[in-house]
Design a protein around this motif. Structure first.
Motif, short mmCIF file in Angstrom:
data_model
loop_
_atom_site.label_atom_id
_atom_site.label_comp_id
_atom_site.label_asym_id
_atom_site.label_seq_id
_atom_site.Cartn_x
_atom_site.Cartn_y
_atom_site.Cartn_z
N ASN A 148 0.87 -1.17 0.00
CA ASN A 148 0.00 0.00 0.00
C ASN A 148 0.91 1.23 0.00
OD1 ASN A 148 0.82 0.31 2.78
ND2 ASN A 148 -0.85 -1.05 3.40
N ARG A 149 0.36 2.38 0.25
CA ARG A 149 1.18 3.60 0.17
C ARG A 149 2.28 3.67 1.22
NH1 ARG A 149 0.05 8.07 -2.75
NH2 ARG A 149 -1.75 7.95 -4.16
N THR A 150 2.12 2.97 2.34
CA THR A 150 3.09 3.07 3.43
C THR A 150 3.99 1.85 3.58
OG1 THR A 150 1.47 2.23 5.04
CG2 THR A 150 1.60 4.63 4.74
N HIS A 151 3.65 0.74 2.94
CA HIS A 151 4.46 -0.47 3.06
C HIS A 151 4.73 -1.08 1.69
CE1 HIS A 151 3.02 -0.09 7.22
NE2 HIS A 151 4.05 -0.84 7.56
N MET A 152 5.87 -1.72 1.58
CA MET A 152 6.30 -2.29 0.30
C MET A 152 7.27 -3.45 0.54
SD MET A 152 8.98 0.75 -0.73
CE MET A 152 9.38 0.03 -2.34
N LEU A 153 7.52 -4.21 -0.50
CA LEU A 153 8.63 -5.16 -0.46
C LEU A 153 9.90 -4.38 -0.78
CD1 LEU A 153 7.03 -8.18 -2.36
CD2 LEU A 153 7.38 -7.94 0.11
N ARG A 154 10.92 -4.54 0.08
CA ARG A 154 12.12 -3.71 -0.05
C ARG A 154 12.71 -3.81 -1.45
NH1 ARG A 154 15.03 -7.69 4.25
NH2 ARG A 154 15.19 -9.49 2.86
N ALA A 155 13.14 -2.67 -1.94
CA ALA A 155 13.78 -2.63 -3.26
C ALA A 155 15.29 -2.76 -3.15
CB ALA A 155 13.42 -1.33 -3.97
N HIS A 156 15.84 -2.67 -1.94
CA HIS A 156 17.27 -2.83 -1.70
C HIS A 156 17.49 -3.08 -0.21
CE1 HIS A 156 17.03 1.88 -1.85
NE2 HIS A 156 16.29 1.37 -0.89
N THR A 157 18.58 -3.76 0.11
CA THR A 157 18.89 -4.03 1.51
C THR A 157 19.30 -2.77 2.26
OG1 THR A 157 21.07 -4.76 0.73
CG2 THR A 157 19.47 -6.48 1.27
N SER A 158 19.57 -1.69 1.54
CA SER A 158 19.87 -0.42 2.19
C SER A 158 18.71 0.07 3.04
CB SER A 158 20.21 0.64 1.15
OG SER A 158 21.30 0.26 0.35
N ALA A 159 17.52 -0.48 2.82
CA ALA A 159 16.35 -0.09 3.61
C ALA A 159 16.55 -0.34 5.10
CB ALA A 159 15.11 -0.84 3.12
N HIS A 160 17.54 -1.15 5.47
CA HIS A 160 17.78 -1.46 6.89
C HIS A 160 18.95 -0.68 7.48
CE1 HIS A 160 14.89 -4.72 6.48
NE2 HIS A 160 15.55 -5.13 5.41
N GLN A 161 19.62 0.11 6.67
CA GLN A 161 20.81 0.83 7.16
C GLN A 161 20.50 1.70 8.37
OE1 GLN A 161 23.16 3.31 4.59
NE2 GLN A 161 23.56 1.66 3.13
N TRP A 162 19.51 2.58 8.24
CA TRP A 162 19.21 3.54 9.30
C TRP A 162 18.88 2.82 10.60
CZ3 TRP A 162 15.69 5.06 12.86
CH2 TRP A 162 15.76 6.38 13.34
N ASP A 163 18.05 1.79 10.55
CA ASP A 163 17.63 1.08 11.77
C ASP A 163 18.82 0.45 12.49
OD1 ASP A 163 14.74 1.47 11.65
OD2 ASP A 163 14.79 0.16 9.90
N LEU A 164 19.74 -0.15 11.74
CA LEU A 164 20.87 -0.84 12.36
C LEU A 164 21.87 0.16 12.93
CD1 LEU A 164 21.30 -3.76 9.81
CD2 LEU A 164 20.30 -3.86 12.10
N VAL A 165 22.09 1.27 12.24
CA VAL A 165 22.95 2.32 12.80
C VAL A 165 22.29 2.90 14.05
CG1 VAL A 165 23.96 4.59 12.40
CG2 VAL A 165 24.07 2.85 10.61
N HIS A 166 20.98 3.14 13.98
CA HIS A 166 20.24 3.68 15.12
C HIS A 166 20.30 2.74 16.33
CE1 HIS A 166 17.34 6.30 17.04
NE2 HIS A 166 16.53 5.27 17.29
N ALA A 167 20.42 1.43 16.06
CA ALA A 167 20.53 0.44 17.14
C ALA A 167 21.91 0.43 17.78
CB ALA A 167 20.19 -0.95 16.62
N GLY A 168 22.86 1.21 17.22
CA GLY A 168 24.18 1.32 17.81
C GLY A 168 25.25 0.49 17.14
N LEU A 169 24.95 -0.09 15.97
CA LEU A 169 25.94 -0.93 15.29
C LEU A 169 26.89 -0.08 14.46
CD1 LEU A 169 23.61 -3.82 14.10
CD2 LEU A 169 25.13 -3.82 16.07
#
Length: 452
Positions: A148-169
């Motif tokens: 839908n407008r807010t969710h999708m199948l990821r187009a690249h694994t970069s979609a997880h970069q921000w979350d993992l950096v935010h987690a302190g990695l």
């Protein structure tokens, strides 16, 4: 994923089917010859009040919903986690290299690995977190698979970069399946697999081995140029870029062997600057194998790592496997034919494997021509429709002719569809059945007018 073409254009789970909470039947995963399904079974149309269930969660449909049963049947397959699959072999080789080459102070691997992150992400994760502008072409509905407008199948694994950096990695690899609507040929498939790497440095870590390094800084306020960001000092930029290129040069040398000729090509990504593609000279041909760059400091800062700067890279596992193992067609990665799979059951992941082709069954070629609708025609919609109906029987689709009527200015396209089964000879009856289904669906779903 950092590969330029992507912007230009949980462990092994059972296959999850889509259930719409509306009077719509589930389509079969495998096409049954002899009865021609309605076009509505091929393309998941967003409808108010309908819900898509995927991987245990429900997603309301809307005008952005454009998932197909073909693509949804691939969600959860996770080929990169299937032991002895060629994509698993590549992933394990990269992991082994990083585990051996980069060790933390405690003797444990410096890089952590995440290979079972959910492929459903928010559009914020896939685009906004990576600083991709609101009207960037990579966001187009015609290029992505939206729940839908807010969710999708990821187009690249970069979609997880921000979350993992935010987690302190500070150092991690991400491996996963990614989804893009694209052309149809031996090199492209709507589902493929990427491996992403990120490394962040504190001021102490970056300058630890530099004489009088205590006097050097990561950050300054200057002007942005073609060679550096406005917040990075030239000294820090050069060290991070050197570390990135040295890391990747060592990786591809490990994968392909010594004596490999490498060159770097300037590139552009919204989330790195400067950015590069790596090309290797393999069997006398220059091949692009990955993209990389110095991470945009705005991204790093927004994820809570304001005292660090770093690099990121991404590569396509299919791309590497096709080069390393001489696999000629990307559809083969989805084959369950024992003749294919047994070739990669090796005792040592570093053992050399040269794919031995299965019998080359003859192709069947059919052309399809139609008048384009006056608006809202996207070529990837047609490719997606062909892939959904024809499945892996379709080897490639080529646009072979365009015609504009001199009086009406209407445009027609002629596409040549090449059908070839990977494991047996196709009958003309099978191909005719699929081809007629494509024609009917194109009229019904895309609004074209046939010249069949």
């Amino acid at each position: 994923m950092m590969v330029c073409s992507a912007l230009r254009r949980a462990a092994h789970a059972h296959v999850c089917l889509v259930r719409k909470i509306s009077p719509v039947s589930r389509s079969h995963q495998h096409h049954v010859w002899g009865s021609r399904p309605a076009a509505s079974e091929f393309v998941a149309q967003g409808a108010p009040g309908s819900v898509t269930e995927l991987l245990g969660k429900s997603y309301p449909q809307d005008d952005h919903t454009n998932l197909t049963q073909k693509v949804l049947s691939r969600v959860g397959r996770n080929l990169h986690n299937q032991q002895h699959h060629p994509l698993w072999l590549i992933k394990e080789r990269v992991k082994e290299h990083f585990y051996k080459q980069y060790v933390g102070r405690s003797g444990t691997p410096l890089f952590s690995v995440y290979d079972d992150l959910c492929p459903v992400v928010t559009t914020w994760q896939n685009f906004d977190s990576l600083l991709i502008p609101a009207h960037h072409p990579s966001r187009k509905k015609g290029d992505n698979y939206y729940l839908n407008r807010t969710h999708m199948l990821r187009a690249h694994t970069s979609a997880h970069q921000w979350d993992l950096v935010h987690a302190g990695l500070d150092a991690f690899l991400v491996v996963g399946d990614v989804y893009r609507r694209d052309q149809i040929d031996s090199q492209h498939y709507p589902v493929f697999h990427q491996l992403e790497g990120v490394r962040l440095f504190s001021q102490h870590e970056l300058f630890a081995d530099i004489k009088d390094g205590d006097c050097l800084k990561l950050f300054e306020q200057s002007s942005r140029s073609a060679h550096k960001q406005e917040t990075h000092t030239m000294e820090a930029l050069k060290l991070v870029e050197f570390d990135l290129k040295q890391t990747l040069s060592r990786l591809v040398t490990y994968l392909f062997g010594d004596g490999l000729e490498i060159r770097w090509v300037d590139c552009y990504f919204p989330f790195t600057h400067p950015s590069f593609e790596m090309e290797i000279n393999f069997h006398g041909e220059w091949l692009e194998v990955l993209g990389c760059g110095v991470m945009e400091q705005q991204l790093v800062n927004s994820a809570g790592a304001q005292d660090r700067m770093g690099w990121a890279f991404g590569l396509g596992l299919e791309r590497l496997a096709m080069i390393l193992y001489d696999i000629p067609d990307i559809r083969l990665f989805w084959s369950e034919d024992e003749r294919f799979l047994k070739q990669f059951r090796i005792s040592d992941i570093n053992q050399k494997v040269k794919f031995q082709p299965l019998s080359k069954y003859p192709a069947v070629i059919n052309d399809i021509s139609f008048w384009l609708p006056s608006e809202n025609y996207t070529e990837n919609d047609f490719y997606d429709l062909v892939r959904t109906i024809g499945g892996d029987l379709v080897e490639k689709v080529d646009l072979i002719d365009k015609f504009e009527h001199p009086k009406t200015n209407r445009t027609s396209h002629c596409y040549r569809i090449t059908y070839r089964h990977m494991e047996r000879t196709l009958s003309q009856r099978e191909v005719t059945h699929v081809h007629q289904s494509v024609q009917e669906a194109a009229v019904q779903l895309l609004g074209v007018e046939g010249r069949f």
